[in-house]
Scaffold this active site. Structure first.
Site, PDB file in Angstrom:
ATOM      1  CG  ASP A  14      57.379  42.612  38.263  1.00 32.51           C
ATOM      2  OD1 ASP A  14      56.914  42.685  39.403  1.00 32.51           O
ATOM      3  OD2 ASP A  14      58.388  43.227  37.891  1.00 32.51           O
ATOM      4  NE  ARG A  95      64.094  43.840  29.371  1.00 27.02           N
ATOM      5  CZ  ARG A  95      64.271  42.731  30.073  1.00 27.02           C
ATOM      6  NH1 ARG A  95      64.550  41.593  29.454  1.00 27.02           N
ATOM      7  NH2 ARG A  95      64.165  42.728  31.382  1.00 27.02           N
ATOM      8  CG  ASP A 124      63.806  46.652  30.881  1.00 30.32           C
ATOM      9  OD1 ASP A 124      64.766  46.988  30.163  1.00 30.32           O
ATOM     10  OD2 ASP A 124      63.887  45.784  31.767  1.00 30.32           O
ATOM     11  CB  SER A 176      64.326  43.844  40.072  1.00 28.42           C
ATOM     12  OG  SER A 176      64.024  43.896  38.697  1.00 28.42           O
TER      13      SER A 176
END
Length: 410
Positions: A14, A95, A124, A176
């Site tokens: 990504d 995160r 996220d 992922s």
């Protein structure tokens, strides 16, 4: 129009696509690719080279490994925070720290935007953006997955191919994944079908499948001081080293594999496989020690707090007054949680093998079947009479109405 953008960069598919996409969309902008190291085990020289090759103006590597363990993982362990009874919150808890480092860099660089690669379906995006808004709500947020034409990982790979840029993965391995010192997650491909059993021999990277673990058990002993692990098998270690050692021990014994269908914040269910070998050991050891050191009322209420804290971590609400208040309560409960816990690891299982603490509330004289001076068995009769008083009153009332043919139903 953004002039300087700080991009959360990992070197995965990504973010590899995002750099040239930003370059094409914001032609005069400066792109600072920022990789926050929370234990991804990446080759950072290679990451720098890859980012520069695909169009980043600068690459910033920030080492946050110690901070991640001490300021984020340990508060979570002390709370025994688990989401939906299975998920040990590995991605969730990292995160906010990553996003805070992005904000700090953006402010230091006088950037006007932060960009992330989270999808519009995932959690996220919420975790990143709540943190940004908690510290610098005036910064623009660029979320390419919410605005570009790319619809799949195959589309993303094709985007790179037609521009002659390197593709960092194959279709067959286009899971992922998210890795840090606490865990490794896997989503996508065959895992999107809950009926499909994962092929752990191909999927797992930190942990061996339980059936391939050693045929004899391994014992591990962990020492805690106020709820914080300080020693492994008698050796005093720094926080990062503790996590690395427990991951190694747990991984080779098949510990810490969780296959979960979870409820995302945005409302959908998703399926993932999580490897948390060291974290699973830490949670088990910490809970054993707490069972020895905490009184009943504190244990009961702390479980409620742990559940609420897990919800906050999952939804990205780390930097909130409620999370800080709950963590303050947890810290108070940890004052007596000091001692040593021995666990037996065997083919994916973690079982207690002995716990001791100078603050233990277990009194052998009280708990023994042998009568001692601290407890008089006859006292139990009065206690039971008082505890059962509401039941007794209710039974007498029902008897009265039955005898008098009352029409009340209770």
């Amino acid at each position: 129009m953004a002039k300087k953008i700080v991009l959360a960069y990992s070197g995965g598919l990504d973010t590899t696509v995002i750099v040239p996409w930003l370059r094409e969309r914001y032609q005069d902008c400066e792109i600072i690719a920022c990789c926050v190291d929370v234990g991804q085990c990446g080759d950072y020289d290679e990451i720098r080279q890859k980012a520069a090759k695909i169009g980043a103006d600068r690459v910033q590597i920030i080492n946050a490994r110690d901070e991640f363990v001490t300021d984020f993982v340990y508060p979570m362990v002390k709370a025994n925070a688990v989401y939906e009874n299975k998920y040990l919150l590995g991605t969730s808890v990292a995160r906010p720290l990553i996003a805070k480092k992005l904000v700090d860099l953006a402010l230091a660089e006088n950037a006007d935007a932060i960009c992330h690669g989270a999808t519009g379906k995932g959690n996220d995006q919420i975790r990143f953006e709540l943190t940004v808004k908690a510290f610098a709500p005036w910064l623009n947020i660029i979320a390419p997955w919410r605005i570009w034409d790319i619809k799949s990982r195959e589309d993303a790979m094709e985007f790179l191919r037609v521009r002659g840029l390197p593709v960092p993965m194959t279709v067959e391995q286009s899971y992922s994944r998210d890795e840090n010192l606490w865990h490794l997650s896997h989503e996508g491909l065959e895992l999107e079908d809950p009926e499909t059993e994962p092929d752990y021999s191909k999927l797992l990277q930190l942990t061996v499948p339980p059936e391939k673990a050693p045929d004899s058990p391994e014992y591990v002993e962990i020492d805690f001081v106020k709820g914080i692990p300080v020693k492994i098998n008698g050796q005093e270690l720094e926080p990062v080293a503790i996590m690395e050692e427990l991951n190694k021990i747990g991984g080779k014994n098949g510990v810490g594999i969780a296959d979960i269908v979870e409820n995302r914040v945005v409302g959908m269910k998703s399926r993932g496989v999580y490897e948390t070998p060291g974290g699973t050991i830490l949670y088990a050891a910490h809970q054993e020690l707490e069972s020895l050191c905490l009184d009943r009322q504190t244990e009961v209420f702390k479980a409620i707090v742990g559940h609420q804290l897990a919800e906050l971590i999952y939804t990205g609400e780390w930097f909130t007054p409620l999370r800080e208040a709950l963590s303050a309560f947890v810290d108070k409960t940890q004052e007596p949680v000091t001692g040593s816990v021995k666990l037996k690891l065997y083919k994916g299982n973690v079982t207690p093998a002995g716990t001791r603490s100078p603050y233990s509330l277990h009194n052998k004289e009280l708990a023994s079947f042998t009568t001692g001076e601290l407890y008089d068995h006859k006292d139990a009769e009065g206690f039971i009479n008082l505890l059962s008083l509401p039941l007794t009153v209710r039974a007498l009332m029902r008897k009265h109405y039955d005898q008098n043919k009352g029409d009340i139903t209770i």
